[in-house]
Design an enzyme around this catalytic site. Structure first.
Site, PDB file in Angstrom:
ATOM      1  N   ARG A  37      15.631   2.462  -2.061  1.00  0.00           N
ATOM      2  CA  ARG A  37      16.167   1.459  -2.817  1.00  0.00           C
ATOM      3  C   ARG A  37      17.121   1.603  -3.894  1.00  0.00           C
ATOM      4  O   ARG A  37      17.176   2.903  -4.554  1.00  0.00           O
ATOM      5  CB  ARG A  37      14.960   0.906  -3.769  1.00  0.00           C
ATOM      6  CG  ARG A  37      14.097  -0.095  -2.937  1.00  0.00           C
ATOM      7  CD  ARG A  37      12.683  -0.312  -3.864  1.00  0.00           C
ATOM      8  NE  ARG A  37      11.432   0.509  -3.227  1.00  0.00           N
ATOM      9  CZ  ARG A  37      10.164   0.372  -3.710  1.00  0.00           C
ATOM     10  NH1 ARG A  37       9.957  -0.458  -4.821  1.00  0.00           N
ATOM     11  NH2 ARG A  37       9.335   0.962  -3.315  1.00  0.00           N
TER      12      ARG A  37
ATOM     13  N   GLU B 107      -4.566   7.396  -7.340  1.00  0.00           N
ATOM     14  CA  GLU B 107      -4.756   5.852  -7.324  1.00  0.00           C
ATOM     15  C   GLU B 107      -5.876   5.390  -6.959  1.00  0.00           C
ATOM     16  O   GLU B 107      -6.661   4.654  -7.588  1.00  0.00           O
ATOM     17  CB  GLU B 107      -3.561   5.362  -6.620  1.00  0.00           C
ATOM     18  CG  GLU B 107      -2.078   5.269  -7.385  1.00  0.00           C
ATOM     19  CD  GLU B 107      -0.996   4.736  -6.605  1.00  0.00           C
ATOM     20  OE1 GLU B 107      -0.868   5.151  -5.407  1.00  0.00           O
ATOM     21  OE2 GLU B 107      -0.343   3.906  -7.013  1.00  0.00           O
TER      22      GLU B 107
ATOM     23  N   HIS C 268       3.526   0.186 -10.170  1.00  0.00           N
ATOM     24  CA  HIS C 268       2.987   1.405 -10.258  1.00  0.00           C
ATOM     25  C   HIS C 268       1.887   1.518 -11.240  1.00  0.00           C
ATOM     26  O   HIS C 268       1.731   2.656 -11.972  1.00  0.00           O
ATOM     27  CB  HIS C 268       3.901   2.538 -10.494  1.00  0.00           C
ATOM     28  CG  HIS C 268       4.899   2.834  -9.035  1.00  0.00           C
ATOM     29  ND1 HIS C 268       6.207   3.008  -9.254  1.00  0.00           N
ATOM     30  CD2 HIS C 268       4.770   2.538  -7.762  1.00  0.00           C
ATOM     31  CE1 HIS C 268       6.779   3.192  -7.833  1.00  0.00           C
ATOM     32  NE2 HIS C 268       5.803   2.895  -7.134  1.00  0.00           N
TER      33      HIS C 268
ATOM     34  N   ARG D  41      -6.238  -2.538  -3.449  1.00  0.00           N
ATOM     35  CA  ARG D  41      -5.087  -2.354  -4.381  1.00  0.00           C
ATOM     36  C   ARG D  41      -4.165  -3.578  -3.935  1.00  0.00           C
ATOM     37  O   ARG D  41      -3.720  -3.788  -2.881  1.00  0.00           O
ATOM     38  CB  ARG D  41      -4.450  -1.221  -4.181  1.00  0.00           C
ATOM     39  CG  ARG D  41      -3.128  -0.998  -4.860  1.00  0.00           C
ATOM     40  CD  ARG D  41      -2.286   0.227  -4.623  1.00  0.00           C
ATOM     41  NE  ARG D  41      -0.823   0.094  -5.243  1.00  0.00           N
ATOM     42  CZ  ARG D  41       0.046   0.439  -4.653  1.00  0.00           C
ATOM     43  NH1 ARG D  41       0.003   1.137  -3.459  1.00  0.00           N
ATOM     44  NH2 ARG D  41       1.358   0.466  -5.479  1.00  0.00           N
TER      45      ARG D  41
END
Ligand code: ADP
Length: 402
Positions: free
Chosen positions: A238, A381, A176, A87
């Site tokens: 964040r 994922e 994402h 990834r």
């Protein structure tokens, strides 16, 4: 033959092994490289067997990788690792799909490090390490940004001088993407509308990082993360979107450096910044339940921003057939889902509280009379990466390229 998938985060290395023909998972695990602790926790699961080792002296990802390969060896002796899927967070606009790693691809990942300093250098060094550890395997880079190379230009261009895009490459990339694409496909499946180009979905990926994407058919129409993964929804540490005048004010008038501001927006804001308790949603929920006012405020703000984003995306799509909650918070916090959905009846969405609390994945948790479905989808994922690797290798075999 099997496919090894590697997903490196800032302090974790997730890995999984898949059967190449079925893409069924054979084993998976995580190495938790907590910089503060002297020992590293390494977990491996295959079938019913779960193994957790706490090992001292693992300094970084390459040592963890050596441990992982050692533990996987008996499992893959009969089923050698034929390909490794890595990834990679930032593929810019160059990589619209998974790509076989070669020197040019490594150079591009390196060049894009400036835009993803926490992620790309890590992914690149892991690719190089694992290439030397398993030289016989094909190494494939799967990018988080690829899905969003299909965004329409009106969604990826910022309202800034056009020259900034042309000269400096300032544009939205979106992140994402592996998760959003996987969840969109899963929701289309659940709605039995797999090849329906008119299907309207909003996917909310709510983990430590949070983003939402509007999808029509199988294509992204808009997404909240931007030039960097800092834009959009409020996150664990964040800030998400804030007035760009705030950093200017802090730097020009209050004497903070650009580095201090960047660090604060990325690591000291969001749930952590507002609550003062933690970036971990479970801990913020616990503090709110025991009467902590700032924790309650942080959760309210977090939910409000998700709700208004769903509303905006629904308008962009001209309606909504399915809303998806995924990742750590989206999959597990019934109270957050309920809070987000309260008020969405104005766009026809009504959550069924009983089904919501049952917390079951891949099940419609909307009321019967809701005009759109609501799903909890467990994002996978690693499985999505394995499928991309398989697709690329099959394509290459068919076209005869190496
Ligand atoms: P990452 O973005 O690092 O992959 P995850 O998808 O694992 O993150 O999500 C991590 C977040 O999910 C954390 O804020 C954590 O508190 C939250 N989370 C995990 N389990 C639960 C739960 N049972 N209830 C509420 N929040 C949860």
């Amino acid at each position: 033959m099997s496919i090894l998938v590697l997903n490196a985060g800032s302090s974790t290395l997730k890995y999984a092994v898949f059967d190449q023909s079925t893409c069924g998972e054979l084993a998976s695990g995580i190495a938790i490289l907590d910089g503060l602790s002297e020992s590293t926790q390494l977990r491996l699961q295959y079938g019913e067997v779960q193994q957790t080792d706490t090992v001292a002296g693992i300094a970084g990802y390459s040592e963890a990788m050596a441990w992982i390969l050692g533990r996987l060896k008996p499992l893959v002796d009969d089923d050698p690792i034929h390909a490794v899927g890595h990834r990679v967070v930032h593929g810019g606009t160059e990589f619209s799909q998974a790509t076989l790693v070669d020197a040019r691809v490594c150079e591009s990942i390196h060049r894009l490090s400036m835009l993803a300093p926490l992620h790309n250098p890590l992914a690149l060094s892991l690719i190089e390490t694992v290439q030397t550890m398993i030289p016989s395997a094909k190494h494939v880079a799967v990018f988080d940004t690829s899905f969003f190379t299909q965004l329409p230009k009106r969604a990826w261009l910022y309202p800034l001088p056009y020259e900034w895009y042309e000269q400096y490459g300032i544009r939205r990339f979106g992140f994402h993407g592996i998760s959003h694409a996987y969840c969109a496909e899963r929701a289309a499946d659940l709605l039995n509308r797999k090849d329906d180009a008119l299907l309207r979905l909003v996917i909310c990926h709510l983990g430590n990082g949070c983003s939402a994407t509007a999808v029509r058919g199988a294509l992204p129409v808009s997404t909240t993360m931007g030039f960097t993964p800092l834009e959009g929804l409020m996150m664990g540490t964040r800030s998400g979107s804030v007035d760009p005048g705030i950093p200017m004010h802090l730097i020009q008038h209050l004497g903070l450096t650009a580095t201090q501001v960047e660090e604060t927006l990325n690591r000291q804001s969001g749930l952590l910044g507002v609550s003062g308790v933690s970036s971990d949603f479970r801990e913020v929920e616990l503090a709110a339940a025991s009467g902590d006012g700032r924790a309650t405020l942080a959760i309210e703000m977090f939910a409000d921003r998700i709700r208004s984003t769903i509303g905006a995306m629904t308008v962009t799509l001209g309606g909504i057939d399915g809303l998806v909650f995924t990742a750590g918070i989206g999959e597990h916090s019934a109270t957050l889902r309920s809070r987000v959905c309260s008020g969405l009846d104005c766009i026809g969405l009504q959550i069924h509280e009983g089904k919501n609390e049952a917390n079951q994945c891949n099940r419609d948790i909307a009321e019967e009379n809701s005009t759109g479905s609501i799903f909890i989808v467990r994002t996978m994922e690693e499985t999505a990466i394995a499928r991309e690797v398989k697709r690329l290798l099959t394509q290459q075999r068919t076209t005869g390229s190496s």
